[in-house]
Design an enzyme around this catalytic site. Sequence first.
Site, PDB file in Angstrom:
ATOM      1  N   LEU A  23      -7.724  -6.320   0.317  1.00 14.72           N
ATOM      2  CA  LEU A  23      -6.944  -6.557  -0.870  1.00 14.72           C
ATOM      3  C   LEU A  23      -6.098  -5.244  -1.087  1.00 14.72           C
ATOM      4  CD1 LEU A  23      -5.666  -8.763  -2.960  1.00 14.72           C
ATOM      5  CD2 LEU A  23      -7.423  -7.638  -4.263  1.00 14.72           C
ATOM      6  N   TYR A  26      -2.718  -1.660  -5.877  1.00 15.65           N
ATOM      7  CA  TYR A  26      -1.770  -0.583  -6.507  1.00 15.65           C
ATOM      8  C   TYR A  26      -0.573  -1.700  -7.166  1.00 15.65           C
ATOM      9  CZ  TYR A  26       1.843   1.976  -8.425  1.00 15.65           C
ATOM     10  OH  TYR A  26       2.720   2.631  -9.363  1.00 15.65           O
ATOM     11  N   TYR A  58      -4.343   4.711  -8.888  1.00 14.56           N
ATOM     12  CA  TYR A  58      -4.001   3.419  -9.492  1.00 14.56           C
ATOM     13  C   TYR A  58      -4.039   3.314 -10.899  1.00 14.56           C
ATOM     14  CZ  TYR A  58      -3.331   2.845  -4.496  1.00 14.56           C
ATOM     15  OH  TYR A  58      -3.025   2.978  -2.988  1.00 14.56           O
ATOM     16  N   SER A 179       1.484  -1.165   2.946  1.00 14.37           N
ATOM     17  CA  SER A 179       2.993  -1.870   2.625  1.00 14.37           C
ATOM     18  C   SER A 179       3.077  -3.084   3.800  1.00 14.37           C
ATOM     19  CB  SER A 179       4.108  -0.860   2.905  1.00 14.37           C
ATOM     20  OG  SER A 179       3.774  -0.030   1.694  1.00 14.37           O
ATOM     21  N   LEU A 181       3.430  -6.074   3.786  1.00 15.53           N
ATOM     22  CA  LEU A 181       4.698  -7.292   3.433  1.00 15.53           C
ATOM     23  C   LEU A 181       5.984  -6.444   2.975  1.00 15.53           C
ATOM     24  CD1 LEU A 181       2.275  -9.057   1.250  1.00 15.53           C
ATOM     25  CD2 LEU A 181       2.771  -9.611   3.558  1.00 15.53           C
ATOM     26  N   TRP A 189      10.084   4.371  -6.180  1.00 13.40           N
ATOM     27  CA  TRP A 189       9.345   4.736  -5.037  1.00 13.40           C
ATOM     28  C   TRP A 189       9.309   4.178  -3.621  1.00 13.40           C
ATOM     29  CZ3 TRP A 189       5.446   1.837  -2.576  1.00 13.40           C
ATOM     30  CH2 TRP A 189       4.760   1.079  -3.379  1.00 13.40           C
ATOM     31  N   ILE A 239      -2.923 -14.217  -3.384  1.00 10.42           N
ATOM     32  CA  ILE A 239      -4.000 -13.552  -2.939  1.00 10.42           C
ATOM     33  C   ILE A 239      -4.906 -14.574  -1.782  1.00 10.42           C
ATOM     34  CG2 ILE A 239      -6.720 -12.890  -3.474  1.00 10.42           C
ATOM     35  CD1 ILE A 239      -5.417 -11.977  -6.291  1.00 10.42           C
TER      36      ILE A 239
HETATM   37  P1  A2P Z   1       2.259 -10.012  -6.292  1.00 11.93           P
HETATM   38  O1  A2P Z   1       1.166  -9.126  -6.757  1.00 11.93           O
HETATM   39  O2  A2P Z   1       3.234 -10.719  -7.398  1.00 11.93           O
HETATM   40  O3  A2P Z   1       1.810 -10.980  -5.394  1.00 11.93           O
HETATM   41  P2  A2P Z   1       2.708  -4.817  -0.026  1.00 11.93           P
HETATM   42  O4  A2P Z   1       1.075  -5.137   0.081  1.00 11.93           O
HETATM   43  O5  A2P Z   1       3.636  -4.584   1.395  1.00 11.93           O
HETATM   44  O6  A2P Z   1       2.849  -3.494  -0.866  1.00 11.93           O
HETATM   45  O7  A2P Z   1       3.553  -5.673  -0.674  1.00 11.93           O
HETATM   46  C1  A2P Z   1       3.102  -6.168  -1.975  1.00 11.93           C
HETATM   47  C2  A2P Z   1       4.194  -6.799  -2.725  1.00 11.93           C
HETATM   48  O8  A2P Z   1       4.331  -8.382  -2.195  1.00 11.93           O
HETATM   49  C3  A2P Z   1       3.690  -7.390  -4.185  1.00 11.93           C
HETATM   50  O9  A2P Z   1       4.902  -7.177  -4.840  1.00 11.93           O
HETATM   51  C4  A2P Z   1       3.256  -8.671  -4.218  1.00 11.93           C
HETATM   52  O10 A2P Z   1       3.544  -9.164  -5.596  1.00 11.93           O
HETATM   53  C5  A2P Z   1       3.958  -9.306  -3.146  1.00 11.93           C
HETATM   54  N1  A2P Z   1       3.189 -10.386  -2.450  1.00 11.93           N
HETATM   55  C6  A2P Z   1       1.864 -10.207  -2.025  1.00 11.93           C
HETATM   56  N2  A2P Z   1       1.863 -11.277  -1.178  1.00 11.93           N
HETATM   57  C7  A2P Z   1       2.736 -12.035  -1.101  1.00 11.93           C
HETATM   58  C8  A2P Z   1       3.111 -13.185  -0.466  1.00 11.93           C
HETATM   59  N3  A2P Z   1       2.184 -14.112   0.235  1.00 11.93           N
HETATM   60  N4  A2P Z   1       4.340 -13.748  -0.575  1.00 11.93           N
HETATM   61  C9  A2P Z   1       5.447 -13.085  -1.141  1.00 11.93           C
HETATM   62  N5  A2P Z   1       5.093 -11.890  -2.041  1.00 11.93           N
HETATM   63  C10 A2P Z   1       3.827 -11.247  -2.049  1.00 11.93           C
END
Ligand code: A2P
Length: 285
Positions: A23, A26, A58, A179, A181, A189, A239
């Site tokens: 998990l 940040y 963070y 990153s 996702l 940033w 999550i």
């Molecule tokens: P949130 O905390 O509201 O779920 P990365 O890990 O690539 O940095 O991406 C993190 C971003 O993607 C956060 O803005 C998070 O928002 C969002 N995010 C996390 N899991 C998902 C998911 N399964 N579908 C869409 N957006 C997601």
Amino acid sequence: MNLTAESHRVPLSDGNSIPLLGLGTYADPQKTPKGTCLESVKIAIDAGYRHIDGAFVYYNEHEVGQAIREKIAEGRIKREDIFYCGKLWNTCHPPELVRPTLEKTLKILQLDYVDLYIIELPMAFKPGEAIYPKDENGKFIYHETDLCATWEVECHPYFTQPKLLEFCRQHDIVIVGYSPLGTSRDETWVNVSSPPLLKDPVLNAIGKKYNKTAAQVALRFSIQRGVVVIPKSFNPQRIRENFQIFDFSLTEKEMKEIEALNKNVRYVELLMWRDHPEYPFNDEY
Ligand code: A2P
């Protein structure tokens, strides 16, 4: 490798192992209510996550530590079940500051050890109280540094890093891809001119076939390549969603299709520090 929710660790050469899914924690401290990180880490541990990625910078590391300690006290986990990664901030690069900074982190976490301690960024800033030291003209004050290695690498279907991955495979180095996702697309940033990863038609089409989301396909792609991923979410449903990637697998053809999405798009460019002598993203790797 047979990856399951209970067993998805990859061995490290020192005898330890790292869960392929962690998990990320940040979130912009100005926009995130206190306690959100605490609750999110507890939800994640309940969902089965055993790898948590955090950092002093963070501003929520105390909440991460509290969540882990509460789950240990509840008897849900033992300390050794959790893999925690902490990070050395840019103002603490001089060798004599490394140990005291780690000790400070342990105090914040109220834990006896971290499982991994990495250099947050390879660009040193002037040591001192200020986290982002600036001169009277508002310019960042850098610091000379003697860096041998940095271990964190952005990695996802739009930035598949084939050359780096091959180098690391040859040398038995495990990559942690940040990153995975495609980031939160926070324009302070992130390079938001790049297309959003999770809207990608191929990821969505493959997801449809398995009744999975594009995010789950992107994460599964990474762990099937042996790349550890640390998606950040503070949303309970997401999550849990991000942990549901052990009940399907991508075919070789689908892996190739996703690999072909590579656009060499780096979302985290950190252009505000591009004049730092150690700015890392001009290098080929
Ligand atoms: P949130 O905390 O509201 O779920 P990365 O890990 O690539 O940095 O991406 C993190 C971003 O993607 C956060 O803005 C998070 O928002 C969002 N995010 C996390 N899991 C998902 C998911 N399964 N579908 C869409 N957006 C997601």
